[in-house]
Motif scaffolding. Structure first.
Motif, PDB file in Angstrom:
ATOM      1  N   THR A 182       0.831  -1.157   0.089  1.00  0.00           N
ATOM      2  CA  THR A 182       0.107  -0.003   0.082  1.00  0.00           C
ATOM      3  C   THR A 182       0.844   1.359  -0.042  1.00  0.00           C
ATOM      4  N   SER A 183       1.934   1.266   0.715  1.00  0.00           N
ATOM      5  CA  SER A 183       2.827   2.312   0.800  1.00  0.00           C
ATOM      6  C   SER A 183       3.484   2.700  -0.856  1.00  0.00           C
ATOM      7  N   ALA A 184       3.666   1.595  -1.398  1.00  0.00           N
ATOM      8  CA  ALA A 184       4.095   1.741  -2.632  1.00  0.00           C
ATOM      9  C   ALA A 184       3.343   2.344  -3.730  1.00  0.00           C
ATOM     10  N   VAL A 185       1.913   2.229  -3.508  1.00  0.00           N
ATOM     11  CA  VAL A 185       1.107   2.917  -4.376  1.00  0.00           C
ATOM     12  C   VAL A 185       0.283   4.099  -3.660  1.00  0.00           C
ATOM     13  N   GLY A 186       1.189   4.493  -2.440  1.00  0.00           N
ATOM     14  CA  GLY A 186       0.714   5.700  -1.801  1.00  0.00           C
ATOM     15  C   GLY A 186      -0.608   5.918  -0.967  1.00  0.00           C
ATOM     16  N   TYR A 187      -0.917   4.685  -0.412  1.00  0.00           N
ATOM     17  CA  TYR A 187      -2.054   4.561   0.303  1.00  0.00           C
ATOM     18  C   TYR A 187      -2.027   3.983   1.589  1.00  0.00           C
ATOM     19  N   ASP A 188      -2.670   4.336   2.593  1.00  0.00           N
ATOM     20  CA  ASP A 188      -2.990   3.477   3.856  1.00  0.00           C
ATOM     21  C   ASP A 188      -4.585   3.839   4.044  1.00  0.00           C
ATOM     22  N   VAL A 189      -4.932   3.058   4.976  1.00  0.00           N
ATOM     23  CA  VAL A 189      -6.222   3.063   5.212  1.00  0.00           C
ATOM     24  C   VAL A 189      -6.479   3.050   6.773  1.00  0.00           C
ATOM     25  N   SER A 190      -7.811   3.609   7.165  1.00  0.00           N
ATOM     26  CA  SER A 190      -7.740   3.863   8.690  1.00  0.00           C
ATOM     27  C   SER A 190      -9.327   3.443   8.981  1.00  0.00           C
ATOM     28  N   ALA A 191      -9.406   2.546   9.826  1.00  0.00           N
ATOM     29  CA  ALA A 191     -10.730   2.492  10.813  1.00  0.00           C
ATOM     30  C   ALA A 191     -10.675   3.215  12.040  1.00  0.00           C
ATOM     31  N   TYR A 192     -11.760   3.400  12.496  1.00  0.00           N
ATOM     32  CA  TYR A 192     -11.867   4.361  13.604  1.00  0.00           C
ATOM     33  C   TYR A 192     -12.768   3.883  14.992  1.00  0.00           C
ATOM     34  N   LEU A 193     -12.337   3.687  16.107  1.00  0.00           N
ATOM     35  CA  LEU A 193     -12.886   3.478  17.305  1.00  0.00           C
ATOM     36  C   LEU A 193     -13.705   4.563  18.041  1.00  0.00           C
ATOM     37  N   VAL A 194     -15.031   4.513  18.330  1.00  0.00           N
ATOM     38  CA  VAL A 194     -15.711   5.637  18.967  1.00  0.00           C
ATOM     39  C   VAL A 194     -16.741   4.940  19.695  1.00  0.00           C
ATOM     40  N   HIS A 195     -17.057   5.424  21.065  1.00  0.00           N
ATOM     41  CA  HIS A 195     -18.098   4.782  21.816  1.00  0.00           C
ATOM     42  C   HIS A 195     -18.014   2.987  21.651  1.00  0.00           C
ATOM     43  N   GLY A 196     -16.880   2.594  21.711  1.00  0.00           N
ATOM     44  CA  GLY A 196     -16.758   1.254  21.665  1.00  0.00           C
ATOM     45  C   GLY A 196     -17.157   0.281  20.323  1.00  0.00           C
ATOM     46  N   LEU A 197     -17.517   1.378  19.283  1.00  0.00           N
ATOM     47  CA  LEU A 197     -17.788   0.805  17.803  1.00  0.00           C
ATOM     48  C   LEU A 197     -16.685   1.052  16.967  1.00  0.00           C
ATOM     49  N   LEU A 198     -16.331   0.090  16.077  1.00  0.00           N
ATOM     50  CA  LEU A 198     -15.240   0.200  15.068  1.00  0.00           C
ATOM     51  C   LEU A 198     -15.953   0.530  13.952  1.00  0.00           C
ATOM     52  N   VAL A 199     -15.468   1.620  13.117  1.00  0.00           N
ATOM     53  CA  VAL A 199     -15.758   2.226  11.883  1.00  0.00           C
ATOM     54  C   VAL A 199     -14.910   1.519  10.788  1.00  0.00           C
ATOM     55  N   ASP A 200     -15.482   0.354  10.199  1.00  0.00           N
ATOM     56  CA  ASP A 200     -14.696  -0.256   8.925  1.00  0.00           C
ATOM     57  C   ASP A 200     -13.508  -1.051   9.405  1.00  0.00           C
ATOM     58  N   THR A 201     -12.959  -1.982   8.704  1.00  0.00           N
ATOM     59  CA  THR A 201     -12.105  -3.162   9.197  1.00  0.00           C
ATOM     60  C   THR A 201     -10.659  -3.167   8.566  1.00  0.00           C
ATOM     61  N   GLY A 202     -10.591  -2.213   7.635  1.00  0.00           N
ATOM     62  CA  GLY A 202      -9.199  -2.411   6.944  1.00  0.00           C
ATOM     63  C   GLY A 202      -9.243  -3.548   5.827  1.00  0.00           C
ATOM     64  N   PHE A 203      -8.082  -3.943   5.455  1.00  0.00           N
ATOM     65  CA  PHE A 203      -7.956  -4.933   4.431  1.00  0.00           C
ATOM     66  C   PHE A 203      -7.367  -6.251   4.919  1.00  0.00           C
ATOM     67  N   ARG A 204      -7.482  -7.284   4.012  1.00  0.00           N
ATOM     68  CA  ARG A 204      -7.218  -8.584   4.707  1.00  0.00           C
ATOM     69  C   ARG A 204      -5.768  -9.018   4.880  1.00  0.00           C
TER      70      ARG A 204
ATOM     71  N   ASP B  77     -10.971  -2.656   0.818  1.00  0.00           N
ATOM     72  CA  ASP B  77      -9.931  -1.768   2.156  1.00  0.00           C
ATOM     73  C   ASP B  77     -10.948  -1.329   3.083  1.00  0.00           C
ATOM     74  N   HIS B  78     -12.034  -1.552   3.032  1.00  0.00           N
ATOM     75  CA  HIS B  78     -12.940  -0.973   4.031  1.00  0.00           C
ATOM     76  C   HIS B  78     -13.696  -2.127   4.773  1.00  0.00           C
ATOM     77  N   ALA B  79     -14.091  -3.301   4.037  1.00  0.00           N
ATOM     78  CA  ALA B  79     -14.666  -4.567   4.551  1.00  0.00           C
ATOM     79  C   ALA B  79     -13.842  -5.591   4.693  1.00  0.00           C
ATOM     80  N   GLY B  80     -12.909  -5.381   4.308  1.00  0.00           N
ATOM     81  CA  GLY B  80     -11.730  -6.863   4.141  1.00  0.00           C
ATOM     82  C   GLY B  80     -11.606  -7.782   5.129  1.00  0.00           C
ATOM     83  N   ASN B  81     -11.966  -7.149   6.522  1.00  0.00           N
ATOM     84  CA  ASN B  81     -11.835  -8.121   7.528  1.00  0.00           C
ATOM     85  C   ASN B  81     -13.271  -8.358   8.278  1.00  0.00           C
ATOM     86  N   ALA B  82     -14.102  -7.912   7.653  1.00  0.00           N
ATOM     87  CA  ALA B  82     -15.677  -8.033   8.096  1.00  0.00           C
ATOM     88  C   ALA B  82     -16.076  -9.394   8.424  1.00  0.00           C
ATOM     89  N   PRO B  83     -15.655 -10.708   7.155  1.00  0.00           N
ATOM     90  CA  PRO B  83     -16.077 -11.585   7.474  1.00  0.00           C
ATOM     91  C   PRO B  83     -15.303 -12.484   8.699  1.00  0.00           C
TER      92      PRO B  83
END
Length: 270
Positions: free
Chosen positions: A20-42, A68-74
């Motif tokens: 991901t660094s080679a193509v200039g991207y990272d991705v973030s999930a966020y934790l608020v009120h105990g809830l995780l918004v998105d999961t990043g990538f597999r 890159d958002h739902a990659g670890n949801a399963p």
């Protein structure tokens, strides 16, 4: 690699690999009120499991189906973590759609979602449909602090590259819907914390409206796709080659041509 940082009551879980660094991207999930918004990538699944064992979220919100958002949801669903997921998103994850090779290399293709999803009450957060980037795209809003988790709605002001299935008219409408909430702080999936979110969102909407209008005018005048990409967007870029046209500046022109033809009128306001 994963880095966790804190912004008041929000924790950013930033994820990247050398790919991901080679193509200039990272991705973030966020934790608020105990809830995780998105999961990043597999490709960071193992590291994410270790981080979440310490953070101990009580549930997960999936903003849209992209890997890159739902990659670890399963994986998290298999652990019986309660989850909010839109029906369209869930169907995509159960179907496990094919992705192009470059996406498989950079992010990884998610495993198939199986079994029942444990439902989640997202309160006090609110999940708001904001289609355009994808049909199932949602943002997450905390009304108590006026904090917006914008997923892929913003991404920057002058984003000339567009996915082949994106709808710029819907993006303009979705931006207007979110601006009306008057967020005081915003967290973008790829750019982190964004200062002055109303200004940033409004600038994006204004630029996109102007760009759509310029493309419409040139389409009406009979200009070619190549001419419009050059005159309005400054020409094509290497992303189009790497993605085999899936992400390209010409996709913005094609999307306007597709929607403009269907609408039959100029749409330059939200």
């Amino acid at each position: 690699m994963i880095e966790v940082s804190r912004f008041g009551d929000v924790q950013r879980v930033r994820m990247w690999t050398w790919r991901t660094s080679a193509v200039g991207y990272d991705v973030s999930a966020y934790l608020v009120h105990g809830l995780l918004v998105d999961t990043g990538f597999r490709h960071v699944a193992r590291e994410l499991q270790g981080v979440l064992s310490g953070l101990r979220p009580r549930g997960l919100i999936v903003t849209h189906w992209h890997e890159d958002h739902a990659g670890n949801a399963p994986m998290l669903a298999d652990s019986r973590m309660p989850m909010w997921v839109a029906p369209y998103t869930e169907a995509k994850l159960r179907a496990r759609p094919q992705v192009k090779l470059y996406r498989h290399v950079v992010w990884g293709r998610p495993h198939v979602l199986t079994g029942n999803v444990v439902p989640l009450d997202v309160a006090p957060l609110r999940v708001i449909p904001t289609p355009g980037h994808s049909p199932d795209h949602h943002v997450v809003f905390d009304p108590g602090t006026a904090t917006l988790f914008s997923a892929d709605l913003w991404l920057g002001v002058r984003v000339r590259v567009m996915g082949a299935t994106e709808n710029p008219y819907e993006i303009v409408e979705s931006l207007g819907k979110v601006i009306a909430r008057e967020p005081k702080q915003m967290f973008d999936a790829h750019r982190g914390r964004v200062d002055n979110p109303v200004d940033a969102l409004s600038a994006k909407r204004a630029w996109l409206q102007d760009t759509i209008g310029a493309i419409e005018r040139l389409l009406s005048a009979g200009h070619s796709e190549h001419q419009i990409v050059r005159e309005v967007l400054g020409g094509e870029e290497r992303t189009a080659i790497v993605s085999q046209g899936e992400y390209a500046r010409r996709n913005l022109v094609r999307a306007v041509a597709r929607e403009f033809g269907a609408l039959g009128t100029c749409v330059t306001d939200a």
